[in-house]
Design an enzyme around this catalytic site. Structure first.
Site, PDB file in Angstrom:
ATOM      1  N   ALA A  61      58.615  62.346  31.763  1.00 44.95           N
ATOM      2  CA  ALA A  61      57.725  62.189  30.618  1.00 44.95           C
ATOM      3  C   ALA A  61      57.488  60.717  30.318  1.00 44.95           C
ATOM      4  CB  ALA A  61      58.325  62.882  29.395  1.00 44.95           C
ATOM      5  N   GLY A 100      60.374  65.951  33.471  1.00 43.45           N
ATOM      6  CA  GLY A 100      59.228  66.850  33.463  1.00 43.45           C
ATOM      7  C   GLY A 100      58.663  67.093  34.842  1.00 43.45           C
ATOM      8  N   GLU A 103      60.677  69.826  36.195  1.00 39.45           N
ATOM      9  CA  GLU A 103      60.336  71.079  35.509  1.00 39.45           C
ATOM     10  C   GLU A 103      59.000  71.635  36.001  1.00 39.45           C
ATOM     11  OE1 GLU A 103      62.573  70.879  31.234  1.00 39.45           O
ATOM     12  OE2 GLU A 103      61.038  69.365  31.589  1.00 39.45           O
ATOM     13  N   GLU A 123      67.494  63.678  31.745  1.00 41.24           N
ATOM     14  CA  GLU A 123      67.220  63.482  30.324  1.00 41.24           C
ATOM     15  C   GLU A 123      68.423  63.002  29.523  1.00 41.24           C
ATOM     16  OE1 GLU A 123      63.871  66.204  31.605  1.00 41.24           O
ATOM     17  OE2 GLU A 123      65.958  65.865  32.153  1.00 41.24           O
TER      18      GLU A 123
END
Length: 686
Positions: A61, A100, A103, A123
């Site tokens: 992100a 992300g 993911e 993260e």
């Protein structure tokens, strides 16, 4: 556009196109939703291949968004759309697929990685947990134990390991081509990870992950929250668990730890040559000389070799040459054993290395880095020989930890060639590199230092000349404050415990035992002639050295190390401290762990404020990088000056003035702190 689409027959290509790392910000998320809409209007598609432009799939992100409210569209919405798409998606992964990006790959039905790919959910290293299903989909794919190993540590999986644990389905040199070749019938039978049952429960793996987090990430909130979320994947329905994950993510990203970790992340990324050096052309370093083959010199030599730079190591005699060669070989062998390099790289490093006593072999080198004994006389002799042996355009660098770079340069006919390159031990591992600007240092010499730091993958921080530069000057004040607390109040192990609880990996006394008490002792003797006679001096460490208690290398220092093993407290040290307190007329008092921490931390902040005010450091963020990367200051507190801003200049000033009532010399508030308190400003803005 951050996302581009095209169609080739029955295959749709969706490309994350926001170089250099394809960060997943709001525009990228919207682009992916738009791509889903486009795909829905394209009949006859058999597959969608998701890839990243440039050198990355997607490195996570855009962390800059974390300081504000979550912006629509949200990544979980995108993930759900990809997973539910009637046309199966394939992730063609090269480079990093992190956070992300990972993911997104988990939302795809099939995953292919290039051999150099790195896939993970880091993260927790930014103080948050995965926020788009990572804690739930990953364990469904690879099992609870493997998912915990990745998520709770933030450690990415290289491509080979990703294949081994089932995170990717295959490896291919060209993932895009391989994705286009997958049999359609095979692809159509793949089940979305969200439709799979939860993994089998594994209480042992959960307990082991919790124990590791408590040990290696002490004081941090996110790792333990992540472990709880991953464990819940075995018992909690996906939708419910994802809601809990998202709530934890949104809560943590606004917390103090996440803000601190984001700060240091961006501070480290910002370490680069100052704008004033942009016009300077660095020397292209192909061959280097290292003077001194001890622990530091060997580490520097290996770091250079590992970056593809040929190294000539200079020693004083044949015995030193043999020792230096053995030291470098030991590092190469260890790297080979640990899988950090392959046999070809090891042989290339050996072939590029020479140890000799002949300064004449330095003639064709582009840079010389001196790592000799910390003596002004020794260093000046070394640089006299180097200047005589090397071509005029070669850069000369000193690795001194404390000595005046200007005094070293004074023996040179051309002092502009000299720059300080202060490595940290072990030099081939530690990321920090203080680049010390002498009064005469040329822009070329400085630019070469920064360029070399990039090649060595170091974090370069520009420092001015003073005793100890940035890091060691702060360290000296830290140790002085600790010694004063020891004399007046506490035992070394109590002080160590207080600072470990604060977040340091070890306290000041255990750290001294590892480095050797004789090193600090020699530095104190160097400072004897210039020490302020009004400043209180604590002689306990001198007594330790006089009694042969030099640290772990001799089995006894502030602690005892029976059989060379773990440390045990030594009542004799307490007796020694009490004896010195008696000689000094000090009445010892009880002190709390909180006060120990406060005194040591405020002593460092006060010194750092003076360093910043004097221009020795260019910014508060540079001091944060130095204290975190070089001295063990807890990363999750953001660095010394970021932590100071959480306390506030006014509060710091009030406590310093309180301590100054007992010792007006050691605790005199730095002028910068007084100004910031009066103006209501922060250290970050100073």
């Amino acid at each position: 556009m951050p996302v581009t689409t095209r169609r080739d027959g029955a295959t749709a290509y969706v490309t994350l196109d926001f170089p250099p790392v394809n960060a997943i910000g709001r525009e990228t998320r919207q682009g992916l939703l738009d791509a889903l809409g486009w795909i829905a209007g394209e009949p006859g598609l058999e597959r969608v291949i998701l890839s990243g432009a440039g050198r990355a799939f997607a490195a996570g992100a855009d962390a800059r968004e974390f300081d504000g409210p979550a912006l629509e569209p949200h990544l979980p919405e995108v993930i759900a759309g990809i997973e539910a798409c009637a046309v199966p998606w394939i992730a063609a992964i090269h480079g990093p697929a992190l956070g992300g990006g990972c993911e997104l790959a988990l939302a795809c039905r099939y995953r292919i990685a290039a051999p150099g790919a790195q896939i993970g959910l880091p993260e927790v290293t930014l103080g948050v947990v995965p926020g788009a299903g990572g804690t739930q989909r990953l364990p469904r794919l690879v099992g609870l134990a493997s998912a915990l190993d990745m998520i709770a540590t933030g450690k990415p999986a290289p491509a080979a390991l990703a294949l081994e644990i089932g995170l990717v389905d295959e490896l291919a040199e060209d993932p895009l081509f391989a994705a286009a070749e997958i049999n359609h019938e095979r692809l159509s039978t793949r089940v979305a990870l969200g439709d799979l049952p939860g993994p089998d429960a594994d209480d042992a793996a959960v307990s082991a992950a919790q124990a590791q987090a408590e040990k290696r990430m002490r004081g941090q909130t996110a790792p333990l929250r992540a472990i709880d979320l991953v464990a819940a994947s075995a018992t909690t329905p996906l939708a419910e668990a994802q809601q809990a994950e998202r709530a934890a993510f949104l809560e943590l990203r606004q917390g103090a730890q996440a803000k601190a970790l984001r700060h240091i992340f961006f501070a480290e990324r910002a370490t680069k040559a100052p704008d004033g050096l942009k016009a300077a052309a660095p020397v292209d370093v192909k061959r280097a000389v290292v003077v001194g083959g001890g622990t530091m010199g060997a580490g520097i030599a290996y770091a250079l070799l590992n970056a593809g730079i040929a190294v000539t190591l200079l020693e004083t005699d044949a015995e030193g040459v043999a020792r230096a060669g053995a030291n470098v070989e030991r590092i190469i062998a260890a790297a080979l054993t640990r899988g950090l390099i392959d046999p070809a790289k090891a042989e290339a490093s050996r072939a590029a290395f020479t140890a000799t006593v002949d300064y004449g072999q330095a003639a064709d080198a582009d840079i010389a880095i001196e790592a000799a004994f910390e003596s002004m006389e020794v260093k000046q002799q070394v640089f006299g020989k180097l200047e005589a042996a090397m071509r005029p355009g070669a850069v000369l660098a000193t690795n001194t930890s404390y000595l005046d770079v200007n005094d070293i340069a004074a023996v040179l006919a051309d002092p502009t060639r000299l720059v300080g390159l202060h490595f940290f031990a072990p030099a081939h591992i530690m990321k920090l590199l203080e680049i010390v600007r002498g009064a005469a240092s040329s822009d070329t010499a400085l630019a070469t230092g920064f360029a070399l730091a990039r090649r060595l993958r170091k974090l370069p921080v520009l420092a001015g000349v003073c005793d100890g530069f940035i890091g060691n000057r702060i360290l000296a004040r830290y140790r002085e404050a600790a010694d004063t607390v020891m004399m007046d109040s506490a035992n070394p192990w109590e002080i160590d415990e207080a600072m470990v609880a604060f977040g340091y990996p070890m306290g000041p006394y255990e750290a001294q035992d590892l480095s050797g008490l004789d090193i600090a002792h020699a530095n104190r003797r160097r400072q004897d002639a210039t020490r302020d006679p009004a400043r209180r001096y604590i002689p306990i460490a001198d007594r330790m050295v006089e009694e042969g208690r030099l640290g772990k290398k001799v089995g006894v220092g502030w602690y005892r190390y029976p059989g060379g093993g773990g440390k045990v407290v030594d009542p004799l040290v307490e007796d020694l401290a009490r004896e010195e307190a008696h000689f000094a007329g000090v009445t010892r008092r009880d002190i709390s762990q909180d006060e120990i921490r406060e005194r040591l931390v405020l002593a460092m902040i006060n010194e750092a404020a003076a360093i910043l005010d004097e221009g020795i450091a260019q910014s508060a963020a540079d001091i944060d990088v130095v204290t975190v990367a070089g001295y063990g200051f807890p990363r999750w507190r953001g660095g010394l000056m970021h932590h100071a801003d959480t306390l506030g200049a006014s509060a710091i000033l009030a406590r310093l003035r309180s301590f100054a009532e007992e010792d007006p010399v050691a605790w005199k508030p730095a002028a910068l702190i007084e100004r910031l308190a009066a103006e209501g400003k922060s250290f970050a803005g100073a």
